[in-house]
Design an enzyme around this catalytic site. Structure first.
Site, short mmCIF file in Angstrom:
data_model
loop_
_atom_site.label_atom_id
_atom_site.label_comp_id
_atom_site.label_asym_id
_atom_site.label_seq_id
_atom_site.Cartn_x
_atom_site.Cartn_y
_atom_site.Cartn_z
N ASP A 106 0.82 -1.22 0.00
CA ASP A 106 0.00 0.00 0.00
C ASP A 106 0.85 1.26 0.00
OD1 ASP A 106 -2.13 -1.68 0.02
OD2 ASP A 106 -2.85 -1.15 2.01
N ARG A 187 -0.30 5.34 17.43
CA ARG A 187 -0.54 6.27 16.32
C ARG A 187 -0.17 7.72 16.67
NH1 ARG A 187 0.26 2.20 13.87
NH2 ARG A 187 -1.36 1.06 12.76
N ASP A 216 -7.64 4.38 12.62
CA ASP A 216 -6.31 5.00 12.55
C ASP A 216 -6.28 6.31 11.77
OD1 ASP A 216 -5.15 3.11 14.13
OD2 ASP A 216 -4.33 1.91 12.50
N SER A 268 -4.80 -9.14 8.92
CA SER A 268 -4.32 -7.77 9.01
C SER A 268 -3.72 -7.60 10.39
CB SER A 268 -5.48 -6.79 8.80
OG SER A 268 -5.05 -5.47 9.03
#
Length: 492
Positions: A106, A187, A216, A268
């Site tokens: 990605d 994050r 996120d 994931s």
């Protein structure tokens, strides 16, 4: 330009310019619109409505108030800004973008996509938050092969544990009864570092690879807003036409981006020093039991050692500082406990949670070291906090966890609550001994120089301080409301 023309003739605009010529002339004179100022305003409006970055070239632009509406800039008088990559019309012109980069498929295709759609230089940024050295190998070569001008890597492990994890532990923050906030805490520390890097390299924008369905994206962008509201934010998954892995691979091949050859995991995952999360595949059905080969940080509890292991955690003012009498840095302490807890099958959580964006999701988390630290921090408070304080702290901990989960780390409310947590845990100093055995964590001892527990008071033996006869009067007064209600109901 059809959209802009529609805007120019909309009812609100007509109302604005529906007055007499004299009135309009007065307004015109008062506002003093110059041709240049008007041109710039129309340029901005055209960009917003047309969806492309455009610049004016020539033309005579006046305020046509006789026609009761400002006339839009005609298409023949604007020139699209095109990409230096393939001549494509840009969405917006940016100078330099700092991209949160992992080296996976990605983020690898995001690099050329940013250059193609925003005409910008791309600086890739990778944060080391304890995800493992294998995920950091070869990143610079991958980033530059994708078209990035440089890769910046920062070791954030100590900052992550000291400034983000430990405050959450001190607060007792846990989301929806189970989740120890592993990704939620990581994050903002990553986004904070991105803002720093943007300042260092002179970037005017930041970008991330979060999807439009997850939490996120919110966590990254709220941090960007809080620390530098002037930065533009680009979220490709909310803009591009790529819909899945196959589309991304095709885009990568078209732009000669090396496609990662590593085997695609069916799950994931997100890993940092605090935890490892698993989502997707069979986990999407909450009725399915996770497969044992999915776990990576912990052994199956039934295969854990048959002998328990005892650990002693040292705490000073609510912060964890030592393991078995040995003082360690925050990251080192957590790393060692991950190893210890992992071999005893500690810290596996399977839960269905409510995402910030409204949907429910099922995730499985491995948090071996964190589970041990959380148990120790909470247990010591049983000695050092009184009942009222503990109850208020527990109530606030729920809100604290909600704020962290929602990406509001730099919200003044969380910061104020953190000041409260710091103040009331000033006496939470001492140690807790825990027994680890086949997936369980049990407290076997706790001690503190500030303990509110007094053996001479709590003992069943008679003492000087507590007279058991005093309890009778206390009970009569404490139970008076219940007694009065019962008297009323019985007509007494």
């Amino acid at each position: 330009m059809a959209q802009l023309q529609a805007f120019s003739s909309c009812s609100s605009t007509n109302l604005l310019f529906n007055g007499s010529k004299r009135d309009m002339a007065r307004i015109y004179d008062k506002v003093h619109y110059s041709r240049k100022a008007l041109l710039e305003e129309l340029w901005v409006k055209a960009s917003e409505f047309h969806g492309h970055a455009i610049v004016p070239t020539s033309g005579n632009y006046g305020l046509a108030y006789n026609n009761r509406a400002i006339q839009p800039v005609m298409a023949s008088n604007i020139e699209p800004v095109t990409s230096s990559v393939d001549g494509k019309v840009l969405r917006k012109k940016l100078n330099k973008v700092v991209l949160a980069y992992s080296g996976g498929l990605d983020t690898s295709v995001i690099v050329p996509w940013l250059r193609e759609n925003y005409g910008c230089e791309v600086v890739c940024f990778t944060a080391d938050v304890g995800q493992g050295i294998q995920e950091l190998e070869g990143l610079e070569q991958k980033a530059k092969a994708s078209g990035a001008s440089q890769l910046v890597v920062k070791d954030l492990k100590e900052e992550f544990v000291r400034d983000f994890i430990f405050p959450c532990l001190r607060a007792g923050a846990i989301y929806e009864r189970k989740y120890l906030l592993g990704t939620s805490m990581a994050r903002p520390v990553i986004a904070k570092a991105m803002v720093d890097v943007a300042r260092e390299v002179g970037a005017d924008a930041v970008s991330h690879g979060c999807t439009g369905k997850g939490n996120d994206q919110v966590r990254f962008e709220l941090t960007f807003f809080a620390l530098n509201p002037e930065l533009s934010v680009v979220a490709p998954w909310r803009e591009w036409e790529i819909t899945g892995r196959e589309d991304a691979i095709e885009y990568a091949k078209k732009h000669k981006v090396p496609v990662p050859v590593t085997k695609k995991s069916i799950y994931s995952r997100d890993r940092n020093l605090w935890h490892l999360s698993h989502e997707g595949d069979i986990l999407e059905d909450p009725a399915n039991e996770p497969k044992e080969d999915m776990y990576m940080m912990s052994v199956d509890p039934k295969d854990a050692p048959n002998q328990p292991e005892y650990v002693k955690i040292g705490i000073v003012e609510g912060l964890l500082i030592s393991l078995n009498g040995k003082e360690l840095s925050p990251a080192s302490l957590l790393s060692e406990l991950n190893e210890v807890g992992g071999r005893h099958g500690i810290g596996r959580i399977d839960m269905v949670e409510n995402r910030l964006v409204g949907m429910k999701s099922r995730g499985v988390y491995e948090t071996p070291g964190g589970t041990i630290l959380f148990a120790a921090a909470r247990e010591l408070e049983s000695l050092t906090l009184d009942r009222e304080t503990m109850q208020i702290k527990d109530i606030l901990a729920l809100k604290y966890a909600e704020l962290v989960y929602a990406g509001r780390w730099f919200d003044p409310l969380r910061e104020s609550m953190d000041a409260f947590m710091k103040e009331i845990t000033k006496t939470t100093t001492g140690s807790v001994t825990l027994k680890l055995y086949k997936g369980s964590v049990n407290v076997t001892g706790r001690e503190s120089p500030y303990s509110l527990y007094r053996e001479d008071i709590s003992s069943f033996e008679s003492g000087q301080i507590y007279d058991q006869a005093d309890a009778a009067g206390f009970i009569r007064l404490y139970g008076l409301p219940m007694r009065v209600r019962a008297m009323l109901e019985k007509g007494l």
